[in-house]
Design a protein around this motif. Structure first.
Motif, PDB file in Angstrom:
ATOM      1  N   LEU A  78      30.752  22.670  47.011  1.00  0.00           N
ATOM      2  CA  LEU A  78      30.452  22.903  45.601  1.00  0.00           C
ATOM      3  C   LEU A  78      30.623  24.387  45.255  1.00  0.00           C
ATOM      4  N   GLY A  79      30.151  25.254  46.151  1.00  0.00           N
ATOM      5  CA  GLY A  79      30.307  26.686  45.912  1.00  0.00           C
ATOM      6  C   GLY A  79      31.762  27.099  45.842  1.00  0.00           C
ATOM      7  N   LEU A  80      32.588  26.504  46.712  1.00  0.00           N
ATOM      8  CA  LEU A  80      34.014  26.809  46.709  1.00  0.00           C
ATOM      9  C   LEU A  80      34.657  26.334  45.410  1.00  0.00           C
ATOM     10  N   CYS A  81      34.262  25.156  44.942  1.00  0.00           N
ATOM     11  CA  CYS A  81      34.816  24.639  43.688  1.00  0.00           C
ATOM     12  C   CYS A  81      34.424  25.524  42.506  1.00  0.00           C
ATOM     13  N   VAL A  82      33.193  26.029  42.522  1.00  0.00           N
ATOM     14  CA  VAL A  82      32.756  26.947  41.459  1.00  0.00           C
ATOM     15  C   VAL A  82      33.563  28.240  41.518  1.00  0.00           C
ATOM     16  N   PHE A  83      33.759  28.769  42.725  1.00  0.00           N
ATOM     17  CA  PHE A  83      34.566  29.993  42.897  1.00  0.00           C
ATOM     18  C   PHE A  83      35.978  29.785  42.366  1.00  0.00           C
ATOM     19  N   PHE A  84      36.597  28.671  42.753  1.00  0.00           N
ATOM     20  CA  PHE A  84      37.942  28.366  42.272  1.00  0.00           C
ATOM     21  C   PHE A  84      37.957  28.255  40.757  1.00  0.00           C
ATOM     22  N   SER A  85      36.987  27.546  40.203  1.00  0.00           N
ATOM     23  CA  SER A  85      36.970  27.298  38.761  1.00  0.00           C
ATOM     24  C   SER A  85      36.823  28.579  37.958  1.00  0.00           C
ATOM     25  N   VAL A  86      35.973  29.484  38.435  1.00  0.00           N
ATOM     26  CA  VAL A  86      35.805  30.766  37.740  1.00  0.00           C
ATOM     27  C   VAL A  86      37.124  31.529  37.716  1.00  0.00           C
ATOM     28  N   ASN A  87      37.797  31.603  38.865  1.00  0.00           N
ATOM     29  CA  ASN A  87      39.071  32.321  38.923  1.00  0.00           C
ATOM     30  C   ASN A  87      40.156  31.618  38.107  1.00  0.00           C
ATOM     31  N   MET A  88      40.175  30.291  38.132  1.00  0.00           N
ATOM     32  CA  MET A  88      41.142  29.548  37.325  1.00  0.00           C
ATOM     33  C   MET A  88      40.940  29.854  35.845  1.00  0.00           C
ATOM     34  N   ALA A  89      39.679  29.904  35.413  1.00  0.00           N
ATOM     35  CA  ALA A  89      39.383  30.196  34.009  1.00  0.00           C
ATOM     36  C   ALA A  89      39.776  31.629  33.647  1.00  0.00           C
ATOM     37  N   VAL A  90      39.525  32.562  34.549  1.00  0.00           N
ATOM     38  CA  VAL A  90      39.874  33.970  34.292  1.00  0.00           C
ATOM     39  C   VAL A  90      41.381  34.135  34.138  1.00  0.00           C
ATOM     40  N   TYR A  91      42.149  33.572  35.062  1.00  0.00           N
ATOM     41  CA  TYR A  91      43.597  33.729  35.012  1.00  0.00           C
ATOM     42  C   TYR A  91      44.211  32.972  33.838  1.00  0.00           C
ATOM     43  N   ALA A  92      43.573  31.894  33.408  1.00  0.00           N
ATOM     44  CA  ALA A  92      44.074  31.156  32.251  1.00  0.00           C
ATOM     45  C   ALA A  92      43.997  31.983  30.975  1.00  0.00           C
ATOM     46  N   GLU A  93      43.075  32.941  30.952  1.00  0.00           N
ATOM     47  CA  GLU A  93      42.878  33.764  29.755  1.00  0.00           C
ATOM     48  C   GLU A  93      43.690  35.060  29.773  1.00  0.00           C
ATOM     49  N   ARG A  94      44.404  35.327  30.855  1.00  0.00           N
ATOM     50  CA  ARG A  94      45.188  36.573  30.948  1.00  0.00           C
ATOM     51  C   ARG A  94      46.570  36.363  30.330  1.00  0.00           C
TER      52      ARG A  94
END
Length: 251
Positions: A78-94
């Protein structure tokens, strides 16, 4: 209320997980996203409905060990999925709106027809190419099963039909993965002595992994994202977790 009946929080959790289970399976055919999503949401539903039995295991030493081990694995995942999701969201906004080169990452073609998701990527690329008339475009994607032409060729045709001249398009028709998309595209640009700014076009959920492979290929890139249809978004997002895990483990 009988002690054996489900309590309101359990009902809510199970209902939300059921919605998630259905949502990740709203695809034409099963894929890694539907499998991972089914395991995730199915597991939550099972744990919610069987909570009393699981709690009963705590009374035995072997049961406590099993719960601790499985709980630790679940928490780490679950922690890994949260880490991935945060980075996915950040890069989607760049989002970048200027580039000397646009690299478009391929997606499935049915016969010779681009899928809606590939069309979304191409339309996002067109936005950049029309606002940057001097920019070149690398269309990257090989030919997979049930594809009569390469994804690169389908993209080239799509751009041609919408006014982008062949002189601006560099096809890369050999890649079969995101890693190869970026590595082979980097090689083509190096052969041409290109040293300008680069923007990668793909779906928003895919940008983080694209950036990982771009850096490994020696490219510093910006990002311009196509938006994923709401019906497909949960499936693709969950599917990306698995792909990111593979990307990190194979580094």
């Amino acid at each position: 209320m009988s002690s054996k009946k489900l309590r309101l929080p359990q009902i809510i959790i199970a209902a939300v997980a059921m919605v998630g289970l259905v949502w990740v399976n709203l695809v034409l055919k099963p894929n890694a996203g539907s499998l991972l999503g089914t395991l995730l949401f199915g597991g939550i539903i099972a744990m919610t409905l069987l909570w009393r039995r699981i709690a009963g295991l705590w009374k035995r030493t072997s049961g406590r060990i099993l719960i601790i081990v499985l709980g630790g694995i679940f928490a780490a995942g679950l922690g890994l999925c949260v880490f991935f999701s945060v980075n996915m969201a950040v890069y989607a906004e760049r989002d970048c709106d200027s580039a000397d080169c646009v690299i478009v990452l391929g997606c499935q073609v049915r016969g010779e027809t681009p899928t809606p998701m590939l069309c979304d990527r191409m339309n996002a690329a067109l936005e950049l190419l029309e606002s940057n008339p001097e920019a070149i475009c690398v269309v990257s994607g090989g030919q997979g099963p049930q594809e009569h032409i390469s994804e690169a060729e389908a993209m080239r045709r799509y751009l041609n039909e919408r006014g982008i001249a062949d002189e601006r398009i560099i096809p890369e028709p050999s890649s079969t993965s995101t890693e190869e998309n970026l590595r082979f595209s980097a090689k083509l640009l190096a052969e041409r002595g290109f040293n300008g700014s680069i923007v990668v076009v793909t779906n928003e959920y895919h940008q983080y992994r694209a950036d990982i492979y771009a850096r490994r290929a020696g490219l510093r890139v910006g990002h311009h994202s196509a938006h994923t249809a709401l019906r497909l978004f949960p499936n693709q997002w969950v599917r990306e977790w698995g792909a990111l895990a593979v990307a990190i483990l194979t580094r």
